[in-house]
Enzyme design. Sequence first.
Site, PDB file in Angstrom:
ATOM      1  N   CYS A   1       8.294   3.127   5.448  1.00 36.65           N
ATOM      2  CA  CYS A   1       7.295   2.870   4.416  1.00 36.65           C
ATOM      3  C   CYS A   1       7.892   2.554   3.051  1.00 36.65           C
ATOM      4  O   CYS A   1       7.174   2.201   2.129  1.00 36.65           O
ATOM      5  CB  CYS A   1       6.370   4.078   4.281  1.00 36.65           C
ATOM      6  SG  CYS A   1       7.253   5.582   3.807  1.00 36.65           S
TER       7      CYS A   1
ATOM      8  N   CYS B   1      -0.629   8.641   7.096  1.00 41.18           N
ATOM      9  CA  CYS B   1      -1.997   8.436   6.626  1.00 41.18           C
ATOM     10  C   CYS B   1      -2.931   8.221   7.814  1.00 41.18           C
ATOM     11  O   CYS B   1      -2.526   7.699   8.854  1.00 41.18           O
ATOM     12  CB  CYS B   1      -2.054   7.227   5.693  1.00 41.18           C
ATOM     13  SG  CYS B   1      -1.263   7.486   4.092  1.00 41.18           S
TER      14      CYS B   1
ATOM     15  N   CYS C   1      -3.309   4.754   9.503  1.00 45.10           N
ATOM     16  CA  CYS C   1      -2.038   4.186   9.966  1.00 45.10           C
ATOM     17  C   CYS C   1      -1.347   5.043  11.017  1.00 45.10           C
ATOM     18  O   CYS C   1      -0.170   4.824  11.332  1.00 45.10           O
ATOM     19  CB  CYS C   1      -1.089   3.986   8.783  1.00 45.10           C
ATOM     20  SG  CYS C   1      -1.714   2.838   7.544  1.00 45.10           S
TER      21      CYS C   1
ATOM     22  N   CYS D   1       0.841  -1.200   0.000  1.00 49.52           N
ATOM     23  CA  CYS D   1       0.000   0.000   0.000  1.00 49.52           C
ATOM     24  C   CYS D   1       0.876   1.250   0.000  1.00 49.52           C
ATOM     25  O   CYS D   1       0.643   2.185  -0.784  1.00 49.52           O
ATOM     26  CB  CYS D   1      -0.911  -0.013   1.220  1.00 49.52           C
ATOM     27  SG  CYS D   1      -2.093   1.356   1.259  1.00 49.52           S
ATOM     28  N   CYS D   2       1.893   1.268   0.853  1.00 40.35           N
ATOM     29  CA  CYS D   2       2.815   2.402   0.883  1.00 40.35           C
ATOM     30  C   CYS D   2       3.521   2.565  -0.460  1.00 40.35           C
ATOM     31  O   CYS D   2       3.778   3.686  -0.907  1.00 40.35           O
ATOM     32  CB  CYS D   2       3.861   2.212   1.981  1.00 40.35           C
ATOM     33  SG  CYS D   2       3.244   2.379   3.669  1.00 40.35           S
TER      34      CYS D   2
END
Length: 267
Positions: free
Chosen positions: A258, A230, A233, A147-148
């Site tokens: 990340c 984010c 997170c 995702c990162c």
Amino acid sequence: MSAALSDIAVVDAGAPASALRPALWTMPEYTGSLAALEEKERALATRLTGIAGRFFRARFATSLAAEDMVLTDAILRGTQAVRAGIRVFTLNTGRLHAETLAVLDEVKAHYGYTVEQFTPDPEAVENYLKKHGLNAFYDSVDLRKDCCGIRKVEPLNRALSHADAWMTGQRREQAVTRAELPFEEMDDARGIPKFNPLADWTESEVWAYLKRHNVPVNALHAKGYPSIGCEPCTRAVRAGEDVRAGRWWWESKDSKECGLHEQNIKH
């Protein structure tokens, strides 16, 4: 996954409601001298002047949190050469807090400067969501890094595609993965130098600078967030916890990067 702060049990059920909530992180007080802080600021200005003088296309990636607002202020209030030579941009992942996005407007109003935004590839985001779901990053480190990679690393690569150097707001004091952070290093993944001008700054020095120069700051800092990423997170942290304890709090502290700063993790 660890419990949210609001779910942490307390031993004294009869205590006042205010005592039932864990004490959250607060902005630290600076106990050093004004002369020492001014010397730190002069050293920072010299570093930025040196970067702008050595490179034609230097870029600064701001997260819009405290350390990065120190650098934003130092760049935008710096000499014409520094302001012209170091462009400021941010990664708008699509999952930032509203308070974080509001800082973009505050920078525009305060400095007359528009921070450039780089966003994820919509198709890559859609494919991830279809395959794994909206919050799959909680399920494993690999899915979180995927995702990162989509929301942060790939946009960063585009932002730096024509840069000959870049800068971050990382500090050695922030985390175990950053304890040996140098002022200048080579970003092997992108083949350009990478600078960490605040590497040797303390948290209290950061906040002393912000207060001294009336720098706009993210409203989440006043709610117990020393480090901000984010929204899903990041959480507030308790007083005394590591300042990055609220970032990916369900993972080991030794893996909390990340991909933007992958070299910080010792393999």
